[in-house]
Design a protein around this motif. Structure first.
Motif, mmCIF file in Angstrom:
data_model
loop_
_atom_site.group_PDB
_atom_site.id
_atom_site.type_symbol
_atom_site.label_atom_id
_atom_site.label_comp_id
_atom_site.label_asym_id
_atom_site.label_seq_id
_atom_site.Cartn_x
_atom_site.Cartn_y
_atom_site.Cartn_z
ATOM 1 N N LEU A 60 29.929 48.546 33.031
ATOM 2 C CA LEU A 60 30.417 48.546 31.653
ATOM 3 C C LEU A 60 29.298 48.390 30.627
ATOM 4 C CD1 LEU A 60 33.627 46.399 32.067
ATOM 5 C CD2 LEU A 60 33.483 48.860 31.728
ATOM 6 N N GLY A 61 28.103 48.034 31.072
ATOM 7 C CA GLY A 61 26.986 47.869 30.150
ATOM 8 C C GLY A 61 27.091 46.615 29.292
ATOM 9 N N VAL A 62 27.662 45.557 29.873
ATOM 10 C CA VAL A 62 27.794 44.283 29.160
ATOM 11 C C VAL A 62 27.264 43.165 30.052
ATOM 12 C CG1 VAL A 62 29.801 45.055 27.809
ATOM 13 C CG2 VAL A 62 30.163 43.881 29.979
ATOM 14 N N SER A 63 27.197 41.969 29.503
ATOM 15 C CA SER A 63 26.721 40.835 30.296
ATOM 16 C C SER A 63 27.854 40.228 31.102
ATOM 17 C CB SER A 63 26.125 39.762 29.371
ATOM 18 O OG SER A 63 27.166 39.125 28.645
ATOM 19 N N ILE A 64 27.481 39.446 32.089
ATOM 20 C CA ILE A 64 28.459 38.724 32.908
ATOM 21 C C ILE A 64 29.265 37.767 32.030
ATOM 22 C CG2 ILE A 64 28.660 36.995 34.740
ATOM 23 C CD1 ILE A 64 26.303 38.425 36.146
ATOM 24 N N THR A 65 28.603 37.148 31.085
ATOM 25 C CA THR A 65 29.274 36.230 30.159
ATOM 26 C C THR A 65 30.364 36.959 29.374
ATOM 27 O OG1 THR A 65 27.230 34.951 29.969
ATOM 28 C CG2 THR A 65 28.900 34.590 28.272
ATOM 29 N N THR A 66 30.071 38.177 28.961
ATOM 30 C CA THR A 66 31.059 38.967 28.218
ATOM 31 C C THR A 66 32.281 39.258 29.091
ATOM 32 O OG1 THR A 66 29.362 39.978 26.839
ATOM 33 C CG2 THR A 66 31.451 41.160 27.005
ATOM 34 N N LEU A 67 32.061 39.595 30.359
ATOM 35 C CA LEU A 67 33.195 39.835 31.255
ATOM 36 C C LEU A 67 34.052 38.582 31.403
ATOM 37 C CD1 LEU A 67 31.943 42.064 34.212
ATOM 38 C CD2 LEU A 67 33.328 42.696 32.248
#
Length: 125
Positions: free
Chosen positions: A14-21
């Motif tokens: 998704l091109g995001v950080s683990i924190t964002t997920l």
């Protein structure tokens, strides 16, 4: 491609950080399966349905449909077909452009019948 992936691979896809997920899951924006050990597993078919479906439906083609009402609009029909061809080609799809000339109220158009038959027999992606 494996369908269920861990949080790191899902974040990369998704091109995001683990924190964002983790935040998105807490906000209810996405759902993760949890293993008995408490690890998150994400379904790629839900995260990126466009990519997952492309692999599954590689045998199917896309049908683009263009129609104008009258012979006076024949130039418009050609422009519609060109736009559809360019779009489908840019997407990298296997495609066919079907075109009709005639009223939208006429359900006996040859192209429309061909399109509906392809949908019914499952050959359209």
């Amino acid at each position: 491609m494996e369908r269920f992936v861990g949080i790191g691979e899902a974040a990369e896809v998704l091109g995001v950080s683990i924190t964002t997920l983790r935040r998105w899951e807490a906000e209810g924006k996405l759902v993760a399966e949890h293993t008995p050990g408490g690890h998150r597993r994400y379904d790629l078919a839900k995260l990126r349905p466009d990519q997952f479906r492309a692999e599954q439906d590689a045998r199917r083609k896309t049908i683009a449909y263009a129609r104008v009402s009258s012979h006076d609009q024949k130039d418009d029909l050609e422009r519609q077909k060109q736009v559809l061809e360019l779009y489908c080609a840019r997407q990298g799809w296997t495609f066919e452009v079907v075109a009709d000339l005639g009223s939208g109220m006429n359900y006996n158009k040859k192209g429309l019948k061909r399109l509906l038959s392809a949908i019914i027999d499952g050959s359209v992606g």
